[in-house]
Design a protein around this motif. Structure first.
Motif, PDB file in Angstrom:
ATOM      1  N   MET A   1      11.208 -81.262  93.698  1.00 57.37           N
ATOM      2  CA  MET A   1      11.037 -80.743  92.323  1.00 57.37           C
ATOM      3  C   MET A   1      12.067 -81.385  91.397  1.00 57.37           C
ATOM      4  O   MET A   1      13.212 -81.570  91.783  1.00 57.37           O
ATOM      5  N   TYR A   4      15.358 -80.420  86.302  1.00 59.83           N
ATOM      6  CA  TYR A   4      15.270 -79.539  85.132  1.00 59.83           C
ATOM      7  C   TYR A   4      14.252 -78.426  85.300  1.00 59.83           C
ATOM      8  O   TYR A   4      14.228 -77.482  84.528  1.00 59.83           O
ATOM      9  N   LYS A   5      13.419 -78.543  86.326  1.00 63.69           N
ATOM     10  CA  LYS A   5      12.447 -77.476  86.567  1.00 63.69           C
ATOM     11  C   LYS A   5      13.034 -76.360  87.415  1.00 63.69           C
ATOM     12  O   LYS A   5      12.468 -75.282  87.497  1.00 63.69           O
ATOM     13  N   SER A   7      15.202 -73.350  88.887  1.00 61.61           N
ATOM     14  CA  SER A   7      15.801 -72.166  88.316  1.00 61.61           C
ATOM     15  C   SER A   7      16.375 -71.349  89.456  1.00 61.61           C
ATOM     16  O   SER A   7      15.775 -71.256  90.524  1.00 61.61           O
ATOM     17  N   THR A   9      16.444 -68.327  89.862  1.00 59.56           N
ATOM     18  CA  THR A   9      15.637 -67.150  90.209  1.00 59.56           C
ATOM     19  C   THR A   9      14.182 -67.516  90.512  1.00 59.56           C
ATOM     20  O   THR A   9      13.354 -66.653  90.717  1.00 59.56           O
ATOM     21  N   SER A  10      13.866 -68.814  90.521  1.00 67.32           N
ATOM     22  CA  SER A  10      12.467 -69.206  90.679  1.00 67.32           C
ATOM     23  C   SER A  10      11.924 -68.825  92.054  1.00 67.32           C
ATOM     24  O   SER A  10      12.445 -69.250  93.073  1.00 67.32           O
ATOM     25  N   PRO A  11      10.858 -68.007  92.080  1.00 69.72           N
ATOM     26  CA  PRO A  11      10.272 -67.617  93.363  1.00 69.72           C
ATOM     27  C   PRO A  11       9.316 -68.696  93.871  1.00 69.72           C
ATOM     28  O   PRO A  11       8.128 -68.470  94.053  1.00 69.72           O
ATOM     29  N   ALA A  12       9.855 -69.923  94.063  1.00 73.17           N
ATOM     30  CA  ALA A  12       8.998 -71.053  94.415  1.00 73.17           C
ATOM     31  C   ALA A  12       8.352 -70.862  95.773  1.00 73.17           C
ATOM     32  O   ALA A  12       7.268 -71.361  96.032  1.00 73.17           O
ATOM     33  N   GLY A  14       7.029 -68.133  98.695  1.00 73.35           N
ATOM     34  CA  GLY A  14       6.601 -66.745  98.789  1.00 73.35           C
ATOM     35  C   GLY A  14       5.129 -66.667  98.519  1.00 73.35           C
ATOM     36  O   GLY A  14       4.505 -67.675  98.177  1.00 73.35           O
ATOM     37  N   LEU A  16       1.550 -66.305  96.898  1.00 77.68           N
ATOM     38  CA  LEU A  16       0.986 -66.593  95.584  1.00 77.68           C
ATOM     39  C   LEU A  16       0.457 -65.278  95.010  1.00 77.68           C
ATOM     40  O   LEU A  16      -0.363 -64.618  95.637  1.00 77.68           O
ATOM     41  N   GLU A  17       0.944 -64.908  93.817  1.00 76.70           N
ATOM     42  CA  GLU A  17       0.517 -63.632  93.244  1.00 76.70           C
ATOM     43  C   GLU A  17      -0.983 -63.642  92.940  1.00 76.70           C
ATOM     44  O   GLU A  17      -1.507 -64.623  92.435  1.00 76.70           O
ATOM     45  N   GLY A  79      -3.999 -71.488  93.036  1.00 78.28           N
ATOM     46  CA  GLY A  79      -3.615 -70.412  92.120  1.00 78.28           C
ATOM     47  C   GLY A  79      -4.472 -70.299  90.880  1.00 78.28           C
ATOM     48  O   GLY A  79      -4.168 -69.532  89.976  1.00 78.28           O
TER      49      GLY A  79
END
Lengths: 160, 128
Positions: A1, A4-5, A7, A9-12, A14, A16-17, A79
């Motif tokens: 990745m 700059y992308k 984060s 806290t990014s839940p990369a 886990g 998929l909602e 997604g």
């Protein structure tokens, strides 16, 4: 990745909602065509009375906007309901034959029909449905309706 | 008398679509321009089906809705990167994720619906 992308806290990773949740998606495209309204069974006076300014020898043009509404589950693989790149190709195949044409004279479907917004919406729905069945046979997606705008303040919805 | 009342809220946020199991080249092929970090003016349309108060002519919960959307959607996400909070930031997922955040704060007897205009060309609607 790319850096700059990222984060903290990014839940990369886990689940998929909402994978599998049913959703409705609409995609918009446009085409510009000429048309005229004339019923051969009517007298000139009746045509003028019925169709007003739309009854002319040459017709006039519109920038039509077509919105296609699809229903289906969010796919686990990406997604989304369906890849928009693929949907755009199908929509393009539907509207390209109409773009910059005179609907009354250039499009076989309208040889014996009046190309009102209602009938053009029906044409778009049927063309889209046929192409969808051919191109997305293995994707659980259904065509819910089309909405065709002739102008900002005039649109028709059609479904079967 | 019940009515459907809709209010549109603007959330200006960043996002990108990515499957972490895939390489950058594969992600680019799958998501196209959506793989690049970018932003939208999300037009979030929140609808309540609610009883009109005969005394005021206003439907119930109309005033409270603004405060809840402000607290649950605008404050957390306006000007933020949606990927900080969600793994799936497609329009399809966001209509459901935003709905999930609002639903607990709207009284059960009031039906709630949510749709998002992501761009001029893309519209998503949660199905009941």
């Amino acid at each position: 990745m790319d850096e700059y992308k990222k984060s903290p806290t990014s839940p990369a990773i886990g689940p998929l909602e909402h994978a599998g949740t049913q959703v409705r998606m609409a995609r918009r495209t446009s085409f510009s065509s000429a048309h005229l309204y004339s019923q051969p069974a009517f007298s000139e006076a009746q045509n003028r009375e019925t169709f007003g300014r739309c009854f002319t020898p040459h017709g006039h043009g519109h920038n039509y906007v077509l919105e296609a509404f699809f229903d289906g589950p969010i796919q686990d693989a990406h997604g989304m309901l369906v890849n928009l790149i693929d949907i755009d190709q199908v929509l393009k195949a539907v509207v390209d034959p109409l773009d910059h044409q005179h609907l009354n004279f250039d499009i076989a479907y309208f040889k014996d029909k009046i190309p009102t917004t209602e009938i053009i919406a029906q044409y778009c729905f049927r063309e889209l449905l046929a192409r969808l069945n051919a191109s997305f046979a293995n994707v659980p997606i259904s065509l819910c309706k089309v909405r065709l705008y002739e102008l900002d303040d005039l649109f028709v919805e059609y479904s079967e | 008398m019940k009515v459907l009342f809709t209010r549109q809220y603007l959330i200006r946020a960043l996002h990108h679509l990515e499957n972490p199991a895939l390489s950058a080249v594969e992600n680019e092929r799958l998501y196209g321009v959506c793989f690049r970090l970018h932003g939208h003016d999300y037009k979030v349309q929140v609808t309540i089906e609610s009883e009109v108060d005969p005394a005021t002519g206003l439907c119930k919960f109309r005033r409270e809705l603004d405060a809840i959307v402000e607290r649950e959607l605008i404050q957390p996400f306006d000007g933020k990167n949606l990927n900080d909070t969600f793994r799936n930031t497609s329009g399809e997922a966001l209509v459901n994720l935003f709905y999930d955040r609002l639903r607990p704060h709207v009284p059960q007897e009031i039906r709630l619906a949510l749709a998002i205009q992501e761009t001029r060309k893309n519209y998503f609607e949660r199905l009941p």
